[in-house]
Design a protein around this motif. Structure first.
Motif, PDB file in Angstrom:
ATOM      1  N   ASN A 101      -4.637 -36.144  32.993  1.00  9.99           N
ATOM      2  CA  ASN A 101      -4.838 -34.725  33.264  1.00  9.99           C
ATOM      3  C   ASN A 101      -4.301 -33.868  32.114  1.00  9.99           C
ATOM      4  N   GLN A 145      -6.648 -33.803  29.190  1.00  8.73           N
ATOM      5  CA  GLN A 145      -7.816 -32.964  29.426  1.00  8.73           C
ATOM      6  C   GLN A 145      -7.463 -31.479  29.236  1.00  8.73           C
ATOM      7  N   LEU A 146      -6.233 -31.115  29.521  1.00  8.40           N
ATOM      8  CA  LEU A 146      -5.813 -29.715  29.405  1.00  8.40           C
ATOM      9  C   LEU A 146      -5.325 -29.346  28.006  1.00  8.40           C
ATOM     10  N   LYS A 147      -5.075 -30.322  27.157  1.00 15.44           N
ATOM     11  CA  LYS A 147      -4.583 -30.045  25.795  1.00 15.44           C
ATOM     12  C   LYS A 147      -5.508 -29.105  25.021  1.00 15.44           C
ATOM     13  N   PRO A 148      -6.806 -29.299  24.978  1.00 20.47           N
ATOM     14  CA  PRO A 148      -7.668 -28.359  24.236  1.00 20.47           C
ATOM     15  C   PRO A 148      -7.606 -26.941  24.812  1.00 20.47           C
ATOM     16  N   PHE A 149      -7.514 -26.841  26.122  1.00 23.08           N
ATOM     17  CA  PHE A 149      -7.418 -25.526  26.752  1.00 23.08           C
ATOM     18  C   PHE A 149      -6.134 -24.804  26.323  1.00 23.08           C
ATOM     19  N   PHE A 150      -5.009 -25.524  26.341  1.00 25.97           N
ATOM     20  CA  PHE A 150      -3.737 -24.919  25.937  1.00 25.97           C
ATOM     21  C   PHE A 150      -3.731 -24.540  24.455  1.00 25.97           C
ATOM     22  N   SER A 151      -4.326 -25.359  23.628  1.00 25.61           N
ATOM     23  CA  SER A 151      -4.347 -25.047  22.193  1.00 25.61           C
ATOM     24  C   SER A 151      -5.216 -23.813  21.922  1.00 25.61           C
ATOM     25  N   ILE A 152      -6.360 -23.719  22.612  1.00 25.73           N
ATOM     26  CA  ILE A 152      -7.206 -22.533  22.441  1.00 25.73           C
ATOM     27  C   ILE A 152      -6.494 -21.296  22.984  1.00 25.73           C
ATOM     28  N   LEU A 153      -5.811 -21.450  24.112  1.00 21.58           N
ATOM     29  CA  LEU A 153      -5.040 -20.343  24.691  1.00 21.58           C
ATOM     30  C   LEU A 153      -3.935 -19.891  23.737  1.00 21.58           C
TER      31      LEU A 153
END
Length: 106
Positions: free
Chosen positions: A5, A8-16
């Protein structure tokens, strides 16, 4: 939270993180510009006030110059120039001369 999990969230956090950093940069640049305008406005106001002060000092110097005051005193208030015999000298206590009597005169 499993490791899968989190991956899967790593790209979201980096973009954020990138987007929030860009917003912070834009906000800081806007604040810098706003502060620059404030400083410019205050600088102009300071120059204006300094110029007004200088003009008022010059006007005061013109109004209070001795020749003008003397002329106004003679014209408006019908004062006359002083003469030497009109001057009263006030000094400290004036002692009357004391007759010193020597011992052998007694």
């Amino acid at each position: 939270m499993s490791s899968e999990n989190f991956r899967q969230l790593k790209p979201f956090f980096s973009i954020l993180l990138i987007i929030s950093t860009l917003f912070a940069i834009v906000f800081l640049q806007m604040e810098e510009r706003r502060m620059g305008y404030s400083v410019l406005k205050l600088t102009r106001e300071h120059k204006k006030v300094s110029e007004e002060k200088r003009v008022k000092e010059i006007a005061l110097a013109k109004i209070t110059r001795p020749q003008l005051l003397d002329h106004m005193a003679q014209q408006k208030f019908t004062l006359k120039k002083i003469q030497a015999n009109q001057i009263i000298h006030l000094s400290g206590v004036v002692e009357a001369p004391v007759n010193k009597v020597a011992k052998k005169d007694l």
